[in-house]
Scaffold this active site. Structure first.
Site, PDB file in Angstrom:
ATOM      1  N   ARG A  12       5.200  93.101 -34.654  1.00 53.42           N
ATOM      2  CA  ARG A  12       5.493  92.971 -33.233  1.00 53.42           C
ATOM      3  C   ARG A  12       6.953  92.564 -33.153  1.00 53.42           C
ATOM      4  NH1 ARG A  12       7.177  89.534 -30.327  1.00 53.42           N
ATOM      5  NH2 ARG A  12       6.628  87.792 -31.659  1.00 53.42           N
ATOM      6  N   LYS A  67      12.023  84.479 -33.832  1.00 50.72           N
ATOM      7  CA  LYS A  67      11.375  83.169 -33.928  1.00 50.72           C
ATOM      8  C   LYS A  67      12.368  82.063 -34.289  1.00 50.72           C
ATOM      9  CE  LYS A  67       7.072  84.497 -33.299  1.00 50.72           C
ATOM     10  NZ  LYS A  67       6.065  84.003 -32.488  1.00 50.72           N
TER      11      LYS A  67
END
Length: 99
Positions: free
Chosen positions: A75, A40
């Site tokens: 995830r 991210k």
């Protein structure tokens, strides 16, 4: 049913940090937490690594930190290093037999 706080989706970098710091509050609800922090942009903001494909170390570090705060399902893009890190963190936290 798992809770997913949605790291990165419509949140500022500071929003993500706040969510990570307050993860134990979500964990206290009693549902498993599903966390997707792999690669991210907030990891890039922490590490200075612009290319998401190069954020493995930061991704693993974030996952281990979130495991310590109650995350149990992740995830990820790079399964093997995350699995090994989680196995290590879990053994440290719960012992080799998981208790």
């Amino acid at each position: 049913i798992a809770l997913d706080p949605g790291f990165g989706f419509g949140k500022s970098v500071d929003d993500n940090y706040q969510l990570m710091r307050r993860l134990p509050e979500l964990s206290s609800i009693g549902r498993p937490l599903l966390l997707g922090v792999s690669r991210k942009s907030f990891i890039g903001a922490i590490t200075g690594v612009e290319d998401p494909r190069e954020r493995l170390a930061g991704s693993v570090g974030a996952a281990v930190a979130l495991f310590a705060r109650g995350g149990r399902f992740f995830r990820v893009h790079d399964v093997t290093p995350h699995r090994e890190a989680m196995q290590t963190a879990s053994t440290i936290e719960f012992g080799p037999d998981g208790t």
